[in-house]
Design an enzyme around this catalytic site. Structure first.
Site, PDB file in Angstrom:
ATOM      1  N   LYS A 129      58.313  48.634  50.908  1.00 36.03           N
ATOM      2  CA  LYS A 129      58.025  47.570  51.647  1.00 36.03           C
ATOM      3  C   LYS A 129      58.804  48.120  53.060  1.00 36.03           C
ATOM      4  O   LYS A 129      59.906  48.640  53.232  1.00 36.03           O
ATOM      5  CB  LYS A 129      58.310  46.373  51.232  1.00 36.03           C
ATOM      6  CG  LYS A 129      59.583  46.181  50.733  1.00 36.03           C
ATOM      7  CD  LYS A 129      60.807  45.822  51.514  1.00 36.03           C
ATOM      8  CE  LYS A 129      62.180  45.666  51.351  1.00 36.03           C
ATOM      9  NZ  LYS A 129      63.418  45.573  52.129  1.00 36.03           N
ATOM     10  N   VAL A 152      65.582  56.341  47.561  1.00 34.35           N
ATOM     11  CA  VAL A 152      66.419  55.589  46.854  1.00 34.35           C
ATOM     12  C   VAL A 152      67.487  54.826  47.676  1.00 34.35           C
ATOM     13  O   VAL A 152      68.107  55.615  48.596  1.00 34.35           O
ATOM     14  CB  VAL A 152      67.179  56.232  45.501  1.00 34.35           C
ATOM     15  CG1 VAL A 152      68.209  55.289  44.823  1.00 34.35           C
ATOM     16  CG2 VAL A 152      65.974  56.567  44.510  1.00 34.35           C
ATOM     17  N   ASP A 212      64.090  40.826  45.999  1.00 35.70           N
ATOM     18  CA  ASP A 212      62.929  41.326  46.517  1.00 35.70           C
ATOM     19  C   ASP A 212      61.945  41.380  45.374  1.00 35.70           C
ATOM     20  O   ASP A 212      60.745  41.639  46.022  1.00 35.70           O
ATOM     21  CB  ASP A 212      63.003  42.739  47.150  1.00 35.70           C
ATOM     22  CG  ASP A 212      63.759  42.974  48.269  1.00 35.70           C
ATOM     23  OD1 ASP A 212      63.785  41.961  49.175  1.00 35.70           O
ATOM     24  OD2 ASP A 212      64.400  43.900  48.576  1.00 35.70           O
TER      25      ASP A 212
END
Length: 286
Positions: A8, A93, A134
């Site tokens: 996202k 990451v 999230d």
């Protein structure tokens, strides 16, 4: 079962206050991307959770959000099952792209389908909120305005913008980014309905997205890592309609109103940063 776990980006991220529990109240607009991890979940009789991953730097024990998601799912559902999760990592990451959270959400959805849907959407959402701020967003499989810690969601439809992401090759802890944030008076005055109205208007006027591109965490991260500001400038110089850091960073993105505009910019940026330890990725908003 194989399931995609999309990244996202935050088209707007405003931090309004710090809560007594140590978290921050935010108002944000998020869009999932075509860039995704691939999660394969297998369920058999027995007990235990195992994880394999093609990235050796990803933990495969209880520190992994997918592992935590599987554990919490089985406990909530009252099931004893042997679960194996194979992770094909494509999302950088500690990058502000929600990769770990998305993996956790995908694991919850896969397990619920594979075991006959023992949990309701509300139960899955509650588990997701316990896993991370999230994670509930990724259960939606669509764009949303979010409030609270990120768990209060209002789904919206957004144009399919084209993006070029640049990850500078180092990670940023979300806790560090929020800990170095200086709250501003402007952010205190932001309301979730304001951002929701702006998001809805984008379908009729996609170019107005540049008016909402703002990330309150960007200044704090860029102050310590000047590469962020340099890459934002490079994206704007490449022809992006706007550029912003996503989430807690350090990944930045350039937004393009069309794929035809993004294609030459991608080529130019790859040439400009040849030899750098950067990941430059073209993606589409879903």
């Amino acid at each position: 079962m194989r399931i995609k776990a999309p990244a996202k980006i935050n088209l707007s991220l405003r931090v309004t206050s710090k809560r007594e529990d140590g978290f921050h109240e935010i108002i944000t607009l998020m869009q999932p991307l075509s860039l995704s991890d691939l999660i394969t979940v297998t369920v058999n009789n027995g007990a235990g959770i195992t994880i394999t991953c093609d990235d050796p730097d990803i933990p495969t024990d209880g520190r992994n959000l997918a592992y935590k998601a599987a554990l919490m799912f089985l406990e909530e559902a009252g099931l004893a099952r042997k679960v194996h999760i194979d992770m094909g990592k494509r999302i950088p990451v500690a990058a502000g792209l929600g990769g770990g959270s998305s993996d956790g959400a995908a694991t919850l959805q896969a397990l619920n389908e594979l075991t006959g849907a023992p949990l309701t959407e509300a139960q899955l959402h509650a588990i997701a909120a316990g896993l991370g701020s999230d994670v509930p967003f990724f259960l939606l499989r669509g764009s949303a305005v979010a409030g609270g810690r990120g768990e209060l969601l209002r789904p919206v439809k957004l144009p399919g913008y084209s993006y070029i992401l640049i990850n500078p090759g180092f990670g940023v802890s979300a806790a560090w980014a929020y800990g170095n944030l200086t709250l501003t008076e402007t952010s205190h005055n932001i309301r979730i309905t304001d951002l929701e109205e702006s998001a809805v208007a984008l379908l009729e006027r996609p170019s107005s997205v540049v008016d909402i591109l703002e990330n309150d965490l960007e200044r704090a991260v860029a102050a310590q890592r000047p590469e962020v500001s340099e890459l934002l400038l490079a994206l704007k110089e490449s022809g992006a309609a706007g550029a912003l850091m996503s989430g807690s960073g350090p990944t930045v993105f350039g937004l393009f109103l069309s794929e035809s505009g993004a294609a030459p910019a991608l080529e130019a940026l790859e040439e400009r940063f040849k030899g750098y330890d950067y990941r430059i990725i073209a993606a589409k908003g879903l």
